[in-house]
Write an enzyme that holds these catalytic residues in place. Sequence first.
Site, PDB file in Angstrom:
ATOM      1  N   GLY A   1       2.126  -0.966   3.110  1.00  0.00           N
ATOM      2  CA  GLY A   1       1.860  -0.233   1.882  1.00  0.00           C
ATOM      3  C   GLY A   1       1.387   1.173   2.193  1.00  0.00           C
ATOM      4  O   GLY A   1       1.785   1.789   3.181  1.00  0.00           O
ATOM      5  N   SER A   2       0.490   1.667   1.339  1.00  0.00           N
ATOM      6  CA  SER A   2       0.111   3.073   1.415  1.00  0.00           C
ATOM      7  C   SER A   2      -0.659   3.435   2.679  1.00  0.00           C
ATOM      8  O   SER A   2      -0.780   4.606   3.004  1.00  0.00           O
ATOM      9  CB  SER A   2      -0.744   3.434   0.199  1.00  0.00           C
ATOM     10  N   THR A   3      -1.202   2.450   3.377  1.00  0.00           N
ATOM     11  CA  THR A   3      -1.897   2.807   4.618  1.00  0.00           C
ATOM     12  C   THR A   3      -0.928   3.441   5.610  1.00  0.00           C
ATOM     13  O   THR A   3      -1.332   4.201   6.484  1.00  0.00           O
ATOM     14  CB  THR A   3      -2.541   1.574   5.293  1.00  0.00           C
TER      15      THR A   3
END
Lengths: 463, 488
Positions: B218-220
């Site tokens: 995801g956004s990590t």
Amino acid sequence: MTTTVEPVIPRTRRGVELVLLVVAIAIVLLAWVTVDLNRNGTVPANIFPVAGGLVVLAAVVHVVLRWRAPYADPVLLPITIALNGLGLVMIHRLDLAAGRLGTDGSANQQIIWTALAVALTVAVIWTLRDHRLLRRYTFVSLAVGFILLILPLLPGLGREVNGSRIWIGLGPFSFQPGEFAKIALAVFFAGYLVQTRDVLSLAGKRVLGFTFPRGRDLGPILVAWVLALLILVFEKDLGSALLFFGLFVAMLYVATERVSWIAIGLLLFAAAVAFALSAFSHFQKRVDLWLDPFSPENLERSNQLANGLWGMAAGGLTGTGLGAGRPWLTSFAESDYIFASLAEELGLIGSVAILMLYLLFVERGVRTALGVRDGFGKLLAIGLTFSVAFQLFIVIGGVTRVIPLTGLTTPFLSLGGSSLLANWIIMSLLLRISDQARRPVPELPVGVGADPAASEATQVVRL
Amino acid sequence: MNTAIRRLSVLIAALFGALLVASTVIQFAQAGSMNRMAANKRTLLDNYGQERGSILVGGQAIAKSVEVDDQYQWLRTYPEGRLYSQITGFYAYSVGNPFGLENAADELLSGKADRLFVRRVTDLVTGRETAGATIELTINPKAQQAASQGLGKNRGAVVALDPTTGAILAMVSHPQYDPNPLSSHDLDEAATAWEKLSTNSAKPFINRAITGDLYPPGSTFKVVTAAAALEQGIVADENSRVPGPAELDLPLTDTPLPNETRQPCGPNDQTTLIHALEISCNTAFASLGLELGGKQLRDQAGKFGFGLDSIKIPMRVSPSTIPAEMNEPQAAQSAIGQYEVRTTPLQMAMVAAGIANQGRVMTPYLIQTIRTADLDVIEDTPEPEELSQAVSPRTADILKRMMVSVVDNGSGRRAQIPGVAVGGKTGTAQHDLDKDPHAWFISFAPADDPKVAVAVVVEESGVTGNEVGGAAVAAPIAKDVMEAVIGR
């Protein structure tokens, strides 16, 4: 008098037997002590009764031999004592592992059976002055052998153990009559073949360099084959069937010296195996296990073969030491698998030594067969010897994955009274025949005819 | 008849020959390979008969062998069973030791490792019972406890690293299990426990921190995209302007890529790189991904350790994956940690740790010291080993400032620790449209002198379309773990 030659008196070799007996008993006692030293760190308390018992049993047979069969083979008895003793040690050792002590132990039973076996041996040597007397009982032997073989099939009497119906139960006792049938059938085969060998060996036509028997002479081998098949089908005992049929074919070959009998035998046997494989899943499973004992599915089904192999492998070259391995992990460690148990704790060195003891036993049997002068004696001696060797091959070959595993007892080593008694009887018959074989020829006294004076003297004595 | 008897005796000799050969093959030629078979109970019992080495954490045994009075002689016990279950694994009679250190460090624990050879020889000479080596782990028990408490009843995983060495300070995977009944000498009890756990759909045996099905990051993963953009010079620094429309038109497809808020990330559809990370702007990083292309994205991920199959801590770490061939929309999706990017929590902790440690990613390890049973040191603390220089120190500095800003001003506020500069990045990873997304948080602290880097993933507890919602679950866990390490 100057022409008189000192008569060569064959030596009885009873002294050699005595020395070998001492060595055999020493080996067994050393093994007995080692077990307890390895397990508990102490010398077993029962060492003196055990030592005393062994000495008495060996001494009794030895003395009877000196008296009744002085020319008997001097090596057979010490080997028997050594093997029986090593079996006892392993059974005792497994008793300790299972926590069976004193009179509860299987070793205790086995000691009683050993004593009975020795008594039976003394009786055989004492009462049977000449093995040729057995020839009178040729057809009685056939009847006895046949009855013994079918006894386990009788309802109420027979017991099925581990899928094979080869036991009979009488109250608290149980026997494997097949072990005794082996002897009766060897006597019958010897008596029958010595009568019919001429016709079986001479008549027939030559095909491809082999002389094949006439159709009507095929009767006996077919009867033996059908008998073996019956054992196979109704007692589900491949090992015994193989043993009886193999014994008959081997004796037939010795009696006739015709290789064609072996060819016919192998052919019939192959047919029987093919039939058994297609008809019984029981045999198919054994072949599967034999081909791949370590596959997960086969381990799930039976891990006995794999466990035995792992046990032998754990022993390696020198063994774990008596009392220091884990032979009990294998099922039937004290009977069918006693060779693997000993191999685990004594190592390759021990297994080779045990096989060598058997080989020596068999070699003495063959030598007896070669040496004895009458045809019946030859056939009986080689038949009994071959039965021991072949039984050993079937059971140890099964354990070591040379052939598929079929349950048979290991002669002299296995726990079990029937097997022990039967094999001691075989040993005593071989002793009796070897006494005949090695005894000086009862010819006219040396010098008869050449020296009338001596002849006269003999007559005087005869009067 | 004598000729036939002689011939028959040759046959008998051949039969004996076969038995002798077979015995020799079994007991000599094949003995070694048969003794090594996994199903061989004798070998297993040999191992039981010997004291197996302990596993220590902070001086306390988390796995040890206790002498008992039965045929197996030594019972393996795990005093804090559940907390360390995925690290230790178990030691069962019937199924063996398939997981954790019991498996991966078996040669040390059983005393059979080559490096213990000298020890074994001296044991032989002095007549001392040979015992397995005791291994001391890098785990910080407080951090481990904090991670486990933070996850609570949720499924997921937490990994904490020392950024400067690669030492693993905490490694927790939920659900946990109790290794004690599995290792019981009561074989029925052991079989029941095995049956129950091995058929459990939550797969408790899997150490989700390093293996299993892997998670989309995801956004990590935007941190990796930012690193690639900075390294490639597409952006100069954190204040460079990047596009940030409400929706990004993608080539080759009619479906545009939207921001979760459906709003532009700044006025005139533009924003700065630092602000894009603070609010986790999808369109900004997706457009960077379009510019970078799949290959450069993949190369940068590889420098952080993606795709590496050789990491053993000593348990084998599943390689994190990023597809080899990507077209433009796929690269854009990957740049925001979706499409087919899959990673382990350990890998994401390595990303955070690498950024904290001036771009140097250290090889992770779990075993601190190897000792004898009486605690003499055999092998001391391993020399920290650099896995790679993932980004230049300058890029690392910029990324660090950006991540600190995420915690100070952005979606990662929940990870703030008073008086300590904390850097972090939230993530909400779609994995199945019918289920809630996984909540992610990666972080490090203190930013100026990094002591700990953490990755947290909590399965199916994010909120679709709301970055802060996911951060609400994962960030506090990371905060607790960091506090446990830096002693606040």
